[in-house]
Design a protein around this motif. Structure first.
Motif, PDB file in Angstrom:
ATOM      1  N   HIS A   4      -8.239 -25.227   5.829  1.00  0.00           N
ATOM      2  CA  HIS A   4      -7.642 -25.309   4.380  1.00  0.00           C
ATOM      3  C   HIS A   4      -8.332 -24.133   3.559  1.00  0.00           C
ATOM      4  O   HIS A   4      -7.847 -24.039   2.462  1.00  0.00           O
ATOM      5  CB  HIS A   4      -7.790 -26.754   3.877  1.00  0.00           C
ATOM      6  N   SER A   6      -8.872 -19.907   3.055  1.00  0.00           N
ATOM      7  CA  SER A   6      -8.503 -18.696   3.390  1.00  0.00           C
ATOM      8  C   SER A   6      -9.655 -17.973   4.356  1.00  0.00           C
ATOM      9  O   SER A   6     -10.765 -18.130   4.091  1.00  0.00           O
ATOM     10  CB  SER A   6      -8.092 -17.687   2.416  1.00  0.00           C
ATOM     11  N   PHE A  41      -5.020 -12.404  -4.492  1.00  0.00           N
ATOM     12  CA  PHE A  41      -6.189 -12.854  -5.059  1.00  0.00           C
ATOM     13  C   PHE A  41      -6.652 -11.597  -6.186  1.00  0.00           C
ATOM     14  O   PHE A  41      -6.033 -10.746  -5.978  1.00  0.00           O
ATOM     15  CB  PHE A  41      -7.314 -12.941  -4.165  1.00  0.00           C
ATOM     16  N   THR A  80     -10.701 -37.108  -5.795  1.00  0.00           N
ATOM     17  CA  THR A  80     -11.248 -35.891  -4.922  1.00  0.00           C
ATOM     18  C   THR A  80      -9.933 -35.405  -4.030  1.00  0.00           C
ATOM     19  O   THR A  80      -9.802 -34.276  -3.970  1.00  0.00           O
ATOM     20  CB  THR A  80     -12.182 -36.588  -3.965  1.00  0.00           C
ATOM     21  N   GLY A  83      -7.508 -33.474  -5.906  1.00  0.00           N
ATOM     22  CA  GLY A  83      -7.828 -32.224  -5.869  1.00  0.00           C
ATOM     23  C   GLY A  83      -7.559 -31.204  -4.845  1.00  0.00           C
ATOM     24  O   GLY A  83      -7.320 -30.161  -4.821  1.00  0.00           O
ATOM     25  N   ASP A  87      -5.440 -28.112  -4.514  1.00  0.00           N
ATOM     26  CA  ASP A  87      -5.785 -26.702  -3.954  1.00  0.00           C
ATOM     27  C   ASP A  87      -4.665 -26.180  -3.013  1.00  0.00           C
ATOM     28  O   ASP A  87      -4.425 -24.976  -3.156  1.00  0.00           O
ATOM     29  CB  ASP A  87      -7.128 -26.943  -3.308  1.00  0.00           C
ATOM     30  N   PHE A 277     -13.481 -24.182  -7.769  1.00  0.00           N
ATOM     31  CA  PHE A 277     -12.704 -25.024  -7.339  1.00  0.00           C
ATOM     32  C   PHE A 277     -13.331 -25.882  -6.227  1.00  0.00           C
ATOM     33  O   PHE A 277     -12.803 -26.796  -5.866  1.00  0.00           O
ATOM     34  CB  PHE A 277     -11.165 -24.767  -7.161  1.00  0.00           C
ATOM     35  N   ARG A 278     -14.251 -25.229  -5.639  1.00  0.00           N
ATOM     36  CA  ARG A 278     -14.880 -25.725  -4.477  1.00  0.00           C
ATOM     37  C   ARG A 278     -15.918 -27.112  -4.858  1.00  0.00           C
ATOM     38  O   ARG A 278     -16.426 -27.721  -3.997  1.00  0.00           O
ATOM     39  CB  ARG A 278     -15.857 -24.837  -3.423  1.00  0.00           C
ATOM     40  N   GLY A 280     -14.841 -29.686  -5.570  1.00  0.00           N
ATOM     41  CA  GLY A 280     -14.320 -30.623  -4.878  1.00  0.00           C
ATOM     42  C   GLY A 280     -15.221 -31.481  -3.628  1.00  0.00           C
ATOM     43  O   GLY A 280     -15.327 -32.469  -3.295  1.00  0.00           O
ATOM     44  N   ILE A 284     -16.792 -35.416  -2.304  1.00  0.00           N
ATOM     45  CA  ILE A 284     -16.546 -36.136  -1.016  1.00  0.00           C
ATOM     46  C   ILE A 284     -17.498 -37.287  -0.621  1.00  0.00           C
ATOM     47  O   ILE A 284     -18.686 -36.905  -0.856  1.00  0.00           O
ATOM     48  CB  ILE A 284     -16.387 -34.935   0.178  1.00  0.00           C
ATOM     49  N   LEU A 301     -15.796 -40.877   6.896  1.00  0.00           N
ATOM     50  CA  LEU A 301     -15.275 -39.353   6.482  1.00  0.00           C
ATOM     51  C   LEU A 301     -14.722 -38.974   7.910  1.00  0.00           C
ATOM     52  O   LEU A 301     -13.814 -38.556   8.242  1.00  0.00           O
ATOM     53  CB  LEU A 301     -16.238 -38.413   5.883  1.00  0.00           C
ATOM     54  N   LEU A 366     -19.082 -30.040  10.177  1.00  0.00           N
ATOM     55  CA  LEU A 366     -17.998 -30.050  10.048  1.00  0.00           C
ATOM     56  C   LEU A 366     -17.348 -30.043  11.534  1.00  0.00           C
ATOM     57  O   LEU A 366     -17.581 -29.132  12.340  1.00  0.00           O
ATOM     58  CB  LEU A 366     -17.203 -29.010   9.213  1.00  0.00           C
ATOM     59  N   PHE A 369     -15.649 -26.300  14.118  1.00  0.00           N
ATOM     60  CA  PHE A 369     -16.217 -25.217  13.663  1.00  0.00           C
ATOM     61  C   PHE A 369     -17.187 -24.822  14.845  1.00  0.00           C
ATOM     62  O   PHE A 369     -17.942 -25.844  15.137  1.00  0.00           O
ATOM     63  CB  PHE A 369     -16.877 -24.934  12.544  1.00  0.00           C
ATOM     64  N   ASN A 380     -19.408 -21.863   2.075  1.00  0.00           N
ATOM     65  CA  ASN A 380     -19.106 -21.529   0.705  1.00  0.00           C
ATOM     66  C   ASN A 380     -19.929 -20.292   0.239  1.00  0.00           C
ATOM     67  O   ASN A 380     -19.348 -19.344  -0.524  1.00  0.00           O
ATOM     68  CB  ASN A 380     -19.093 -22.652  -0.146  1.00  0.00           C
ATOM     69  N   ARG A 383     -19.297 -17.144   2.036  1.00  0.00           N
ATOM     70  CA  ARG A 383     -17.932 -16.659   1.704  1.00  0.00           C
ATOM     71  C   ARG A 383     -17.716 -15.828   0.463  1.00  0.00           C
ATOM     72  O   ARG A 383     -17.480 -14.788   0.385  1.00  0.00           O
ATOM     73  CB  ARG A 383     -16.960 -17.663   1.700  1.00  0.00           C
TER      74      ARG A 383
HETATM   75  C1  HEM Z   1     -12.625 -33.728   3.476  1.00  0.00           C
HETATM   76  C2  HEM Z   1     -12.502 -32.712   2.531  1.00  0.00           C
HETATM   77  C3  HEM Z   1     -12.379 -31.452   2.542  1.00  0.00           C
HETATM   78  C4  HEM Z   1     -13.155 -30.554   3.687  1.00  0.00           C
HETATM   79  C5  HEM Z   1     -13.554 -31.061   5.088  1.00  0.00           C
HETATM   80  C6  HEM Z   1     -12.821 -29.337   3.206  1.00  0.00           C
HETATM   81  C7  HEM Z   1     -13.314 -28.050   3.991  1.00  0.00           C
HETATM   82  C8  HEM Z   1     -13.205 -26.727   3.349  1.00  0.00           C
HETATM   83  C9  HEM Z   1     -13.526 -25.752   4.344  1.00  0.00           C
HETATM   84  C10 HEM Z   1     -13.849 -25.645   5.872  1.00  0.00           C
HETATM   85  C11 HEM Z   1     -13.060 -24.327   3.739  1.00  0.00           C
HETATM   86  C12 HEM Z   1     -13.065 -23.411   3.908  1.00  0.00           C
HETATM   87  C13 HEM Z   1     -14.431 -22.612   3.917  1.00  0.00           C
HETATM   88  C14 HEM Z   1     -14.681 -21.328   4.061  1.00  0.00           C
HETATM   89  O1  HEM Z   1     -14.680 -20.965   5.444  1.00  0.00           O
HETATM   90  O2  HEM Z   1     -14.760 -20.491   3.138  1.00  0.00           O
HETATM   91  C15 HEM Z   1     -12.709 -25.012   2.370  1.00  0.00           C
HETATM   92  C16 HEM Z   1     -12.318 -24.307   1.213  1.00  0.00           C
HETATM   93  C17 HEM Z   1     -11.953 -24.756  -0.030  1.00  0.00           C
HETATM   94  N1  HEM Z   1     -11.686 -25.939  -0.592  1.00  0.00           N
HETATM   95 FE1  HEM Z   1     -12.254 -27.552   0.738  1.00  0.00          FE
HETATM   96  N2  HEM Z   1     -12.458 -29.124   1.847  1.00  0.00           N
HETATM   97  C18 HEM Z   1     -12.398 -30.563   1.614  1.00  0.00           C
HETATM   98  C19 HEM Z   1     -11.887 -30.946   0.396  1.00  0.00           C
HETATM   99  C20 HEM Z   1     -11.761 -30.263  -0.739  1.00  0.00           C
HETATM  100  C21 HEM Z   1     -11.538 -30.669  -2.094  1.00  0.00           C
HETATM  101  C22 HEM Z   1     -11.430 -31.930  -2.554  1.00  0.00           C
HETATM  102  C23 HEM Z   1     -11.236 -29.501  -2.745  1.00  0.00           C
HETATM  103  C24 HEM Z   1     -11.119 -29.292  -4.540  1.00  0.00           C
HETATM  104  C25 HEM Z   1     -10.845 -30.375  -5.475  1.00  0.00           C
HETATM  105  C26 HEM Z   1     -11.663 -28.311  -2.019  1.00  0.00           C
HETATM  106  C27 HEM Z   1     -11.357 -26.933  -2.641  1.00  0.00           C
HETATM  107  C28 HEM Z   1     -11.437 -26.023  -1.680  1.00  0.00           C
HETATM  108  C29 HEM Z   1     -11.198 -24.638  -2.066  1.00  0.00           C
HETATM  109  C30 HEM Z   1     -10.669 -24.165  -3.495  1.00  0.00           C
HETATM  110  C31 HEM Z   1     -11.455 -23.618  -1.018  1.00  0.00           C
HETATM  111  C32 HEM Z   1     -11.043 -22.416  -0.881  1.00  0.00           C
HETATM  112  C33 HEM Z   1      -9.496 -22.202  -0.525  1.00  0.00           C
HETATM  113  C34 HEM Z   1      -9.008 -20.847  -0.440  1.00  0.00           C
HETATM  114  O3  HEM Z   1      -9.723 -19.957  -0.506  1.00  0.00           O
HETATM  115  O4  HEM Z   1      -8.065 -20.628   0.191  1.00  0.00           O
HETATM  116  N3  HEM Z   1     -11.741 -28.726  -0.797  1.00  0.00           N
HETATM  117  N4  HEM Z   1     -12.671 -26.238   2.381  1.00  0.00           N
END
Ligand code: HEM
Length: 516
Positions: A4, A6, A41, A80, A83, A87, A277-278, A280, A284, A301, A366, A369, A380, A383
């Motif tokens: 989810h 980039s 971006f 959550t 959100g 995203d 926005f991370r 979120g 969790i 979870l 997680l 990975f 995060n 990155r």
């Molecule tokens: C169980 C729920 C979730 C899991 C397991 C999860 C996991 C992840 C992972 C693995 C990444 C990539 C990290 C990286 O390598 O940079 C990511 C990116 C991100 N997550 Fe989550 N996430 C969850 C829920 C959320 C929620 C609830 C939000 C916001 C309300 C969120 C917002 C974001 C955003 C904005 C990014 C970057 C997206 C991008 O750059 O394209 N995530 N998340």
């Protein structure tokens, strides 16, 4: 596994920033792909070159941050995953479902730009050859799936995402939706399903005298506007200081794409997607009182991952088991809509974790990975280092220079927070480095922690301005049509997530919580 986040960031004016190139599989031919712009971006503030912490310090911080959550908030836990759904809408790359090599350059640009227009639900629409499979044969309704009977609970149509294409077990499990990331965990999958239902119900309200193609378009416009209204009036003020949200939506943006022609294609600031926005991740929970069967925190979870096809295998079957159907009464508070009959006892209700510097510990490991890269907090922070993201201090100075009213965090505030992560594992030189150049994500979470769990200052401004621009630049937009008012809620200024769900599930308990 569908990621989810980039893997690489193409930042306008800077090119590709990242160690991993490639990201998601593309559906365009190689020649077309080479000409196509990557997802767009941009950088809202200054570069954080020479302001980054070492990777070993990020590792220490990540470990401290993901060692257990800081307590529940008053935000219902459904928000959550709303959100996460948002995203995915924002960062959805439509070219994955727009197979055509004959897409115009303007459309391609639009397809690879952020907007809040529910592309992740609609794909490129029922008339697009690659997206037709998301729709019923009438070309108007979105497909829904059927659950599998289990433990005495009957199979139910309309309670799983549609699945079943392909010939292998794995292919059959895959959800037939434009953005497979919405099947990354069961909570986001059931949220996506609620939006499918919402669209389908809206279609049914359009008079049959309207020709089918127009009915679809009209329904989509109604759905998208209600969705944007709900985000602006219900979701955003729950996670951001409400004053900042209304300031941005009434007086306009001060820092991001100020003065852009509204219909120009927006970009996605990395300060939003790599940091703000991370937020979120901090909401969790490790465990949910998911439904009547997986009660008492048995909806962990880990199980929410297992019972999805993105991170798990749906428990081995090809479809969701009926025992895992969501109980929306436990995720949203229908008392807000005066529906006391849909309110569960407080002990059954799931509240999101407070937005602060602490993450629940399953996020330290997680699934999917390699061992060294499994900690989400570290990912995060790392990155941000990769894209040389501005620090919290840099962004505070930048926003102030643009006329935003905000109070910078003091050094003691950054150090001590309010019931969040302590810095005791850091050496003195590490502490000094961290307090001088605080990673933006951490800074924003600290701001929220000091503001009873709502983004404030830097974080609130980045989030509210990015949402505003993404709505303004959407093909359907309540920002560009300020006289529009919702018609599907209790009155002409109210449309909350509970109203959306009540409409989608016909206000019926046996649909919002079919297991009772
Ligand atoms: C169980 C729920 C979730 C899991 C397991 C999860 C996991 C992840 C992972 C693995 C990444 C990539 C990290 C990286 O390598 O940079 C990511 C990116 C991100 N997550 Fe989550 N996430 C969850 C829920 C959320 C929620 C609830 C939000 C916001 C309300 C969120 C917002 C974001 C955003 C904005 C990014 C970057 C997206 C991008 O750059 O394209 N995530 N998340």
């Amino acid at each position: 596994m569908e990621r989810h986040g980039s893997e690489s960031y193409f930042v306008i004016g800077e090119g590709l920033l990242g160690e991993t190139v490639g990201g998601r599989a593309r559906t365009l031919g190689p020649a077309r792909e080479a000409q196509a712009p990557p997802f767009r971006f941009s950088r809202m503030g200054p570069s954080g070159a020479n302001r980054q912490l070492s990777e070993s310090l990020n590792e220490k911080l990540g470990k401290a941050m993901a060692s257990g959550g800081g307590g529940a908030s008053n935000v219902p836990a459904g928000f959550t995953y709303l959100g996460q759904f948002v995203d995915h809408d924002l960062t959805f790359d439509k070219t994955d479902v727009m197979l055509g090599e004959n897409v115009s350059p303007a459309d391609l640009l639009q397809a690879r730009s952020p907007s809040l227009d529910l592309d992740s639900l609609y794909g490129a629409g029922p008339n697009d050859p690659a997206s037709a499979r998301f729709y019923e044969s009438d070309g108007m309704h979105l497909k829904m799936g059927r659950t599998l009977a289990s433990d005495g609970n009957a199979a139910r149509q309309g309670f799983d995402l549609p699945r079943g294409e392909g010939s292998t077990q794995k292919a059959k499990r895959r959800a037939i939706i434009p953005d497979p990331r919405n099947d990354e965990n069961l909570a986001v999958a059931q949220t996506h399903l609620a939006f499918i239902r919402f669209h389908n119900r809206v279609v049914d309200t359009i008079p049959a005298s309207v020709p089918p193609a127009l009915r679809f378009q009209r329904a989509r416009r109604i759905v998208t506007r209600h969705y944007q209204w709900m985000l602006r009036t219900d979701y955003l003020p729950r996670i951001c200081a409400p004053g900042v949200v209304s300031n941005v939506f009434t007086s306009g943006r001060k820092a991001f794409e100020v003065g852009a022609t509204p219909t120009d294609v927006p970009t996605m600031p990395i300060e939003f997607s790599v940091a703000a926005f991370r937020l979120g991740h901090s909401m969790i929970r490790a465990a949910y009182n998911w439904n009547k069967i997986f009660d008492f925190g048995f909806g962990t979870l880990d199980l929410l991952f297992t019972f999805s096809a993105g991170s798990g295998d749906l428990g081995g079957g090809q479809r969701l088991l009926s025992t895992w159907i969501a109980d929306f009464r436990r995720l949203y508070d229908f008392g807000e809509a005066g529906r006391a009959d849909l309110v569960v006892p407080a002990s059954k209700f799931n509240r999101a974790m407070r937005i602060d510097t602490k993450l629940v510990d399953p996020l330290a490991t997680l699934p999917g990975f390699p061992a060294a890269e499994r900690n989400l907090a570290f990912r995060n922070l790392s990155r941000a280092r990769m894209v040389r993201l501005a620090t919290g201090q840099q962004m505070a100075t930048f926003l102030k220079s643009k006329g935003v009213t905000l109070t910078k965090l003091t050094t003691p505030q950054i150090r001590n927070g309010n019931g969040g992560v302590t810095l005791e594992e850091l050496t003195e030189p590490q502490k000094a480095a961290f307090l001088k150049d605080t990673p933006l994500w951490f800074y924003i979470l600290r701001e929220a922690e000091l503001n009873a769990g709502r983004l404030k200052g830097v974080g609130a401004r980045i989030v509210a301005e990015t949402f505003h621009r993404a709505m303004e630049g959407s093909q359907t937009s309540i920002v560009r049509d300020p006289t529009w008012r919702p018609t599907l809620g209790p009155d002409s200024s109210t449309f909350r997530m509970v109203d959306l769900l009540l409409f989608a599930f016909e206000g019926k308990k046996n649909l919002l919580a079919p297991l009772g």
